[in-house]
Design a protein around this motif. Structure first.
Motif, mmCIF file in Angstrom:
data_model
loop_
_atom_site.group_PDB
_atom_site.id
_atom_site.type_symbol
_atom_site.label_atom_id
_atom_site.label_comp_id
_atom_site.label_asym_id
_atom_site.label_seq_id
_atom_site.Cartn_x
_atom_site.Cartn_y
_atom_site.Cartn_z
ATOM 1 N N VAL A 342 0.865 -1.180 0.000
ATOM 2 C CA VAL A 342 0.000 0.000 0.000
ATOM 3 C C VAL A 342 0.902 1.230 0.000
ATOM 4 O O VAL A 342 1.820 1.343 0.815
ATOM 5 N N LYS A 343 0.652 2.143 -0.915
ATOM 6 C CA LYS A 343 1.545 3.293 -1.085
ATOM 7 C C LYS A 343 1.044 4.560 -0.398
ATOM 8 O O LYS A 343 1.793 5.515 -0.243
ATOM 9 N N THR A 344 -0.238 4.601 -0.031
ATOM 10 C CA THR A 344 -0.778 5.781 0.648
ATOM 11 C C THR A 344 -0.406 5.738 2.131
ATOM 12 O O THR A 344 -0.112 4.674 2.676
ATOM 13 N N PRO A 345 -0.397 6.915 2.808
ATOM 14 C CA PRO A 345 0.032 6.965 4.215
ATOM 15 C C PRO A 345 -0.826 6.097 5.131
ATOM 16 O O PRO A 345 -2.041 6.011 4.979
ATOM 17 N N ILE A 346 -0.165 5.447 6.094
ATOM 18 C CA ILE A 346 -0.836 4.643 7.106
ATOM 19 C C ILE A 346 -0.262 4.991 8.475
ATOM 20 O O ILE A 346 0.960 4.998 8.657
ATOM 21 N N VAL A 347 -1.148 5.287 9.417
ATOM 22 C CA VAL A 347 -0.771 5.453 10.820
ATOM 23 C C VAL A 347 -1.484 4.369 11.616
ATOM 24 O O VAL A 347 -2.684 4.167 11.460
ATOM 25 N N ILE A 348 -0.740 3.651 12.458
ATOM 26 C CA ILE A 348 -1.328 2.636 13.325
ATOM 27 C C ILE A 348 -0.990 2.948 14.772
ATOM 28 O O ILE A 348 0.180 3.165 15.110
ATOM 29 N N TYR A 349 -2.015 2.973 15.626
ATOM 30 C CA TYR A 349 -1.851 3.096 17.071
ATOM 31 C C TYR A 349 -2.074 1.721 17.697
ATOM 32 O O TYR A 349 -3.034 1.024 17.352
ATOM 33 N N GLN A 350 -1.222 1.341 18.643
ATOM 34 C CA GLN A 350 -1.342 0.024 19.267
ATOM 35 C C GLN A 350 -0.879 0.085 20.717
ATOM 36 O O GLN A 350 0.168 0.672 21.023
ATOM 37 N N GLY A 351 -1.636 -0.517 21.606
ATOM 38 C CA GLY A 351 -1.278 -0.556 23.017
ATOM 39 C C GLY A 351 -0.608 -1.854 23.420
ATOM 40 O O GLY A 351 -1.009 -2.932 22.985
ATOM 41 N N ASN A 377 3.525 4.478 9.907
ATOM 42 C CA ASN A 377 3.906 5.243 11.093
ATOM 43 C C ASN A 377 3.280 4.527 12.288
ATOM 44 O O ASN A 377 2.074 4.614 12.508
ATOM 45 N N TYR A 378 4.086 3.803 13.038
ATOM 46 C CA TYR A 378 3.612 2.900 14.089
ATOM 47 C C TYR A 378 3.819 3.552 15.451
ATOM 48 O O TYR A 378 4.952 3.802 15.863
ATOM 49 N N ILE A 379 2.717 3.826 16.147
ATOM 50 C CA ILE A 379 2.762 4.552 17.412
ATOM 51 C C ILE A 379 2.244 3.638 18.520
ATOM 52 O O ILE A 379 1.115 3.151 18.446
ATOM 53 N N THR A 380 3.078 3.395 19.530
ATOM 54 C CA THR A 380 2.708 2.455 20.585
ATOM 55 C C THR A 380 2.920 3.068 21.968
ATOM 56 O O THR A 380 3.656 4.030 22.132
ATOM 57 N N SER A 381 2.260 2.471 22.951
ATOM 58 C CA SER A 381 2.488 2.786 24.358
ATOM 59 C C SER A 381 2.243 1.523 25.161
ATOM 60 O O SER A 381 1.243 0.839 24.945
ATOM 61 N N PRO A 382 3.127 1.205 26.109
ATOM 62 C CA PRO A 382 2.935 -0.013 26.901
ATOM 63 C C PRO A 382 1.718 0.050 27.814
ATOM 64 O O PRO A 382 1.251 -0.989 28.282
ATOM 65 N N THR A 383 1.175 1.250 28.045
ATOM 66 C CA THR A 383 0.053 1.384 28.991
ATOM 67 C C THR A 383 -1.317 1.383 28.317
ATOM 68 O O THR A 383 -2.331 1.221 28.999
ATOM 69 N N TRP A 384 -1.375 1.549 27.013
ATOM 70 C CA TRP A 384 -2.678 1.574 26.333
ATOM 71 C C TRP A 384 -3.246 0.160 26.261
ATOM 72 O O TRP A 384 -2.538 -0.789 25.914
ATOM 73 N N ASP A 385 -4.539 0.022 26.567
ATOM 74 C CA ASP A 385 -5.233 -1.229 26.310
ATOM 75 C C ASP A 385 -6.085 -1.047 25.058
ATOM 76 O O ASP A 385 -5.926 -0.065 24.314
ATOM 77 N N HIS A 386 -7.023 -1.969 24.819
ATOM 78 C CA HIS A 386 -7.776 -1.924 23.560
ATOM 79 C C HIS A 386 -8.648 -0.680 23.452
ATOM 80 O O HIS A 386 -8.773 -0.094 22.377
ATOM 81 N N GLY A 387 -9.241 -0.269 24.555
ATOM 82 C CA GLY A 387 -10.099 0.916 24.521
ATOM 83 C C GLY A 387 -9.318 2.211 24.579
ATOM 84 O O GLY A 387 -9.582 3.156 23.836
ATOM 85 N N SER A 388 -8.317 2.286 25.480
ATOM 86 C CA SER A 388 -7.607 3.553 25.664
ATOM 87 C C SER A 388 -6.704 3.906 24.495
ATOM 88 O O SER A 388 -6.420 5.083 24.259
#
Length: 407
Positions: A342-351, A377-388
């Motif tokens: 996929v060539k268009t921009p992708i941002v993914i948030y994951q906890g 662009n992969y953005i993560t945090s160890p404290t995020w759960d599925h909802g947060s």
């Protein structure tokens, strides 16, 4: 904000849990490629959109409607689907309002589970209101089979192409309805199932033949075999009070998968997927929504544990259901996003604290995407759960969309 799986399941009526073939295109700009299945459906809007009033958007939207539209269904034939469409209170600019698609999370496969037939949760309402304030039209498809007028088609749960076409064809229909009030620019945002659907929209964006600008996906469903097996293993040696929420969640998703597969495979029987008598609960996936179904699974497990002191030998899924050809194909291919570049921009948030879509699944998804040349662009945090991971990032998601639209 950390919650067990069943709580997340019940919380996410607009939040939750993919499928691909090589006929899609990751570009999705105004020009189509030779392998793009471009939408050429004539008169895509069915009748006149009707008012949506179950959630009050009067402060943010000039108009809130349910639009019935034509789309290419999973069978390859034209079917009807429904979508919510919200227009800003501000006047349309000369170039028209850009479109943001909201791809919702798991609700179920029955018509009564369609978001357009239900009250929207506060987080989703707040995000849509922010997009409207920024001057975007917001389109929120129910997905194929949810709320469709005939009442005869089950939603093909987590089928990536079906979700992607539900989105692209809703955007085309919105253009047909609003005309020059909307521009060709559009972006997709989704969480869990909706995150997977948003990645499907990126893959099949060329079908709309407009100016696709990118995707924001939060905790997108993928690697379903890994999720199901990891969930089982995570509580294998725990007490029933820890096992029941996890098992009820996993069994709910499995039942919804089976129900969705029966759309094209009516001979698939629930007793091939679930042991007796649990298969009788699983059948309810065709008529009740996911939260009710999850509670039904949980209640029966609780009754069994109360009598037996544990869930040992409780009749859940069969040992061989993942190897059934139709299930195996679905898990490995039809539900899996980003199997082509996929060539268009992708941002993914994951906890990192997500127990519904664990980070290991999204890490694997990212690895496959990178190997194919897709940049994320992969953005993560160890404290995020599925909802947060979603709720705490709404402002960031709006910012991401603004950035994509500006390019």
């Amino acid at each position: 904000m950390k919650k067990n799986l069943l709580t997340v399941l019940v919380l996410s009526s607009g939040l939750l849990l993919s499928a691909c073939d090589n006929g899609g295109d990751g570009g999705g700009g105004s020009s189509s490629t030779s392998n793009a299945d471009v939408n050429n459906i004539a008169n895509p809007v069915v009748g006149t959109p009707t008012a949506y009033s179950l959630t009050d958007f009067s402060a943010a939207a000039a108009e809130s409607v349910v639009m019935t539209y034509k789309m290419k269904g999973i069978s390859g034939n034209e079917v009807q689907a429904t979508a919510l469409v919200f227009t800003p209170r501000t006047a349309a600019p000369t170039s028209g309002w850009p479109i943001v698609v909201w791809a919702h999370g798991t609700t179920g496969v029955a018509d009564q589970c369609a978001p357009s037939r239900n009250v929207m949760n506060d987080y989703v309402k707040g995000m849509i209101s922010k997009f409207l304030a920024e001057g975007y039209v917001v389109v929120a498809p129910d997905y194929e089979g949810l709320g469709e007028p005939t009442g005869t088609e089950l939603h093909p749960f987590l089928n990536l192409k079906s979700e992607g076409y539900s989105i692209t064809d809703a955007v085309v229909a919105t253009h047909n309805w609003l005309g020059n009030k909307v521009s060709k620019k559009w972006v997709t945002v989704g969480h869990s199932q909706g995150g997977q659907a948003a990645l499907g929209a990126a893959q099949y964006a060329a079908r709309a033949n407009l100016d696709y600008k990118g995707t924001v996906a939060v905790a997108p469903a993928s690697q379903l075999s890994l999720i199901l097996n990891a969930g089982q293993a995570s509580v294998a040696n725990s007490t029933p009070d820890k096992q029941i929420p996890v098992y009820a969640s996993l069994d709910t998703f499995t039942a919804l998968i089976a129900a969705g597969l029966r759309n094209q495979n009516p001979t698939l029987a629930y007793n091939q997927v679930f042991k007796t008598p649990t298969d009788q609960i699983a059948k309810n996936a065709e008529s009740v929504c996911y939260d009710v179904l999850g509670n039904q699974f949980a209640v029966k497990m609780g009754q069994y544990a109360a009598v037996n002191g544990s869930l040992k030998d409780y009749p859940r899924t069969t040992d061989t259901f993942m190897s059934l050809p139709v299930v195996k194909s679905f898990l490995e291919k039809d539900s899996q996003p980003l199997q082509i570049q996929v060539k268009t921009p992708i941002v993914i948030y994951q906890g990192g604290a997500d127990t519904t879509v664990p980070q290991v699944a999204t890490d694997a998804l990212l690895g496959t995407a990178k190997a194919l040349g897709t940049q994320v662009n992969y953005i993560t945090s160890p404290t995020w759960d599925h909802g947060s991971a979603y709720a705490l990032n709404i402002d960031n998601i709006v910012f991401d969309v603004n950035e994509m639209m500006a390019k």
